[in-house]
Design an enzyme around this catalytic site. Structure first.
Site, PDB file in Angstrom:
ATOM      1  CE  LYS A  29       5.878  -9.954   4.283  1.00 49.24           C
ATOM      2  NZ  LYS A  29       7.310 -10.339   4.416  1.00 49.24           N
ATOM      3  CD  GLU A 211       7.297   3.951   0.828  1.00 52.09           C
ATOM      4  OE1 GLU A 211       8.386   3.381   0.870  1.00 52.09           O
ATOM      5  OE2 GLU A 211       7.158   5.189   0.760  1.00 52.09           O
ATOM      6  CG  ASN A 212       3.608   5.619   5.283  1.00 49.57           C
ATOM      7  OD1 ASN A 212       4.240   4.963   6.115  1.00 49.57           O
ATOM      8  ND2 ASN A 212       4.156   6.588   4.565  1.00 49.57           N
ATOM      9  NE  ARG A 213      -1.086  -1.899   5.638  1.00 49.50           N
ATOM     10  CZ  ARG A 213       0.116  -2.466   5.553  1.00 49.50           C
ATOM     11  NH1 ARG A 213       1.049  -1.919   4.788  1.00 49.50           N
ATOM     12  NH2 ARG A 213       0.392  -3.558   6.218  1.00 49.50           N
ATOM     13  CG  LEU A 214      -1.296   7.025   2.944  1.00 51.58           C
ATOM     14  CD1 LEU A 214      -0.500   8.320   2.967  1.00 51.58           C
ATOM     15  CD2 LEU A 214      -2.727   7.255   3.425  1.00 51.58           C
TER      16      LEU A 214
END
Length: 235
Positions: A29, A211-214
């Site tokens: 997700k 977003e982008n797992r950041l």
């Protein structure tokens, strides 16, 4: 439930090994773009928790936003986790109630350090509290017990939580006997081995998915003078 809605062992369908099983590694997700900045935070972690809790309950309308995963460990370090409902919070800590004979209570008697996790997945948020648990006073416990529905009061007596029982029937019989002894409208005494724990926080982390797992991870850490410092953690 209708009779034909019930599922029995005869109705159970065996898993076909030829059928594809969803791959958990492929489940992804993309979390929200809005972040959490240090300047967004309240002065104390409880005040910040109150903000997020209000949003979870009144804006996102999450199912049981007060549900939290309580993780404990016994004297030998063996962990245990379970979902419990938060019943009160203030600057002194986070309160939940349980049977003092339960596994979680036995763990806390040996090792009072505890972790609470609020998993607000639809909002891509988590709150993680670490701290020390202490029993609430009997007056506070009794005041809360009086607010419980009549059936829940009886249930606190009927169940020796975490103890093995021969069957569901035995539990039902115990409850029925209590219901006959204390009918609706009659005051149920507080069980002597039931009560609350207050978790005094030492750290409280606010996790916002990005977003982008950041992800944004901001953690309040208790100082010796009773104040709080905030540190940002790498995602």
């Amino acid at each position: 439930m209708r009779q034909d809605d019930r599922v029995t062992d005869r109705d159970a369908v065996a898993i076909d090994p030829a059928e594809p099983v969803p791959d958990p590694a492929a489940m992804r997700k993309h979390y929200r773009a809005e972040g959490l900045a240090e300047t967004d935070l309240a002065a104390t972690p409880v005040a910040q928790f109150a903000r997020w809790f209000k949003q979870a309950a009144e804006e996102a309308h999450l199912f049981e936003p007060n549900a939290m995963i309580v993780s404990t460990a016994d004297a030998e370090g063996r962990p245990g986790s379970r979902t419990v409902l938060l019943k009160h919070f203030d600057e002194q800590g986070f309160v939940f109630y349980t049977n003092y004979g339960s596994r979680k209570a036995r763990d806390l008697a040996e090792n009072p350090y505890v972790c609470l996790l609020f998993p607000w997945h639809p909002m891509a948020r988590q709150v993680i509290v670490t701290g020390v648990a202490r029993r609430t006073g009997r007056d506070e416990t009794a005041a809360y017990f009086r607010t419980r529905p009549h059936g829940s009061q009886l249930g606190a007596w009927a169940s020796a939580q975490s103890s093995p029982i021969p069957s569901r029937a035995e539990l039902d019989v115990s409850y029925a006997e209590l219901a006959a002894r204390y009918p609706e409208g009659e005051q149920v005494p507080v069980p002597p081995n039931w009560g609350g724990f207050r978790v005094a926080p030492q750290t409280v982390e606010f996790w916002q998915g990005r977003e982008n797992r950041l992800h944004d991870r901001l953690r309040y850490v208790e100082e010796q003078d009773g104040g709080w410092r905030v540190e940002r953690l790498s995602p």
